[in-house]
Write an enzyme that holds these catalytic residues in place. Sequence first.
Site, short mmCIF file in Angstrom:
data_model
loop_
_atom_site.label_atom_id
_atom_site.label_comp_id
_atom_site.label_asym_id
_atom_site.label_seq_id
_atom_site.Cartn_x
_atom_site.Cartn_y
_atom_site.Cartn_z
N ASP A 84 -21.55 4.51 -22.80
CA ASP A 84 -22.16 3.18 -22.65
C ASP A 84 -22.41 2.79 -21.21
O ASP A 84 -23.35 2.06 -20.91
CB ASP A 84 -21.30 2.11 -23.33
CG ASP A 84 -20.06 1.78 -22.52
OD1 ASP A 84 -19.25 2.71 -22.28
OD2 ASP A 84 -19.89 0.61 -22.12
N TYR A 236 -15.17 -4.39 -25.60
CA TYR A 236 -16.28 -5.01 -26.33
C TYR A 236 -15.73 -5.90 -27.44
O TYR A 236 -15.91 -5.64 -28.63
CB TYR A 236 -17.23 -3.92 -26.88
CG TYR A 236 -18.05 -3.29 -25.79
CD1 TYR A 236 -19.16 -3.95 -25.27
CD2 TYR A 236 -17.70 -2.06 -25.23
CE1 TYR A 236 -19.91 -3.39 -24.25
CE2 TYR A 236 -18.43 -1.50 -24.21
CZ TYR A 236 -19.54 -2.17 -23.72
OH TYR A 236 -20.27 -1.62 -22.69
#
Length: 519
Positions: A84, A236
Amino acid sequence: MKTGKLEKNTWSLTLCLVLLSLITITFPFCESFNYGQALSHSLLYFEAQRSGHLPFNQRVNWRHHSGLTDGLEQGVDLVGGYYDAGDNVKFGLPMAFTITLLSWAALEYGEQIADAGEYVHTMEAIKWGTDYFIKAHTEPNVLWVEVGDGETDHYCWQRPEDMTTSRRAYKIDKNNPGSEVAGETAAALAAASILFRRTNPHYSQLLLHHAQQLFEFGDKFKGKYDESIEIAKGYYTSVSGYKDELLWAAIWLYRATQKDEYLNYVLENAHDFGGTTWAMTEFSWDVKYVGVQIFFEQLLMEEKHKKHEVILNKYREKAEYYICSCLNLNKVNNVERTPGGLLYIRQWNNMQYVANAAFLLTIYSDHLLANNQKLHCQKNEVGPNEIFAFAKSQVDYILGSNPMGISYLVGYGPKFPQRVHHRGASIKSYNKGNMDFIGCTQGYENWYESSEPNPNILIGALVGGPDNKDLFKDERRNYEQMEACTYNTAALVGVFARLYNSQLEGGVYKDEKPLLDSN
């Protein structure tokens, strides 16, 4: 008289030159930008973030195969996908949002992307993600949503090719639900299925099949994914919950199938799920409400949806609230701006919100233009050209028209961040004769702590960007400003293509030498 006139003209010319020099010092790239090159750079970035067995046509040649045993412990093939950001974890939620954004960009601006010669690379970037999601969706009610974990990963500073940290995989299922990541993955697959319908109909149907199963799974077994997979918290965390992702998935499935069951889901849950009650000032990997609201605002233009006008108008009001807040035209709750004019949401990785706003503003302005409409904000009425001009101003700030005189898109322009907070880019390349193993702490000692520029240029990465005073420090340890994420750059692909097309129609751009590799 002649002498006096000459002196007056000379003084005027001198003043103009001084003013021009001051403008150039402050904003050195005021000339038109090469948006086509920026688009090409942005798509190179996704190749640098690839995990798995790299293909023969890999252009970012300082990367090599990595994560080839992902999922092996759990008896599932999870090789592939994307890292990511600057670490080596594969997080399913932001990865899926990245693919949704890329697919949306290709759906809105596919012709413009093709005109710039980047459509094939865009589709390759999308398929690298969707292939992985198909692997990760091993059963109708099972989705593998993370490989590795942030805690152990952050102990080490290693190239992905050398990883010694945990590659444990984590899944959601009916006993451990995760409606956010199931919904976002469904949205990504549904959006991509529309794209592949013409060129690869079998693959398109496969994507749609998985999207429908994932939406049903996320809706039937509701729950926050970071409560099922607590290791995701702190990296996250789903602050907004899962209701926005379920609405988001449903609207994409409606676009992909035109089935009323998905449209009705978004209409019937409009109030209870927050679609018509939440007025937002951000669109992000966590908060999808604005995307849903803008889609529904567009449906108002279709005659067949007039019967839903009451609810659609409520969605439109919230969509307009977001656009007006970005334009500083609400009476209250506008998005803050830096002195240099950059939208500012929060300190850590602010550029993600800027890029997303530029994308939504561009789409919205084109929608108004196509329907010969204007936007009515609390403070003023604005037309589509004004909205598009503001979106362009945000992109131009990113590319160099800013008080620091730096391009925040790595590899673009003469001055860009040199010490991106990124393991692979900051360590000598594995794929260029430097295959000696680099250990966990060795990476910190020899590379992370170094003040030297990264040996590999992470072309196309959009870093976190400046603070609320337009100040920026090019230091590797400054992760809040120096780390880039896939969803930062994904939002720019469509905007770069739109600006490139606009530029071709109305002007010329500065030609720059392509930069494909750091060596």
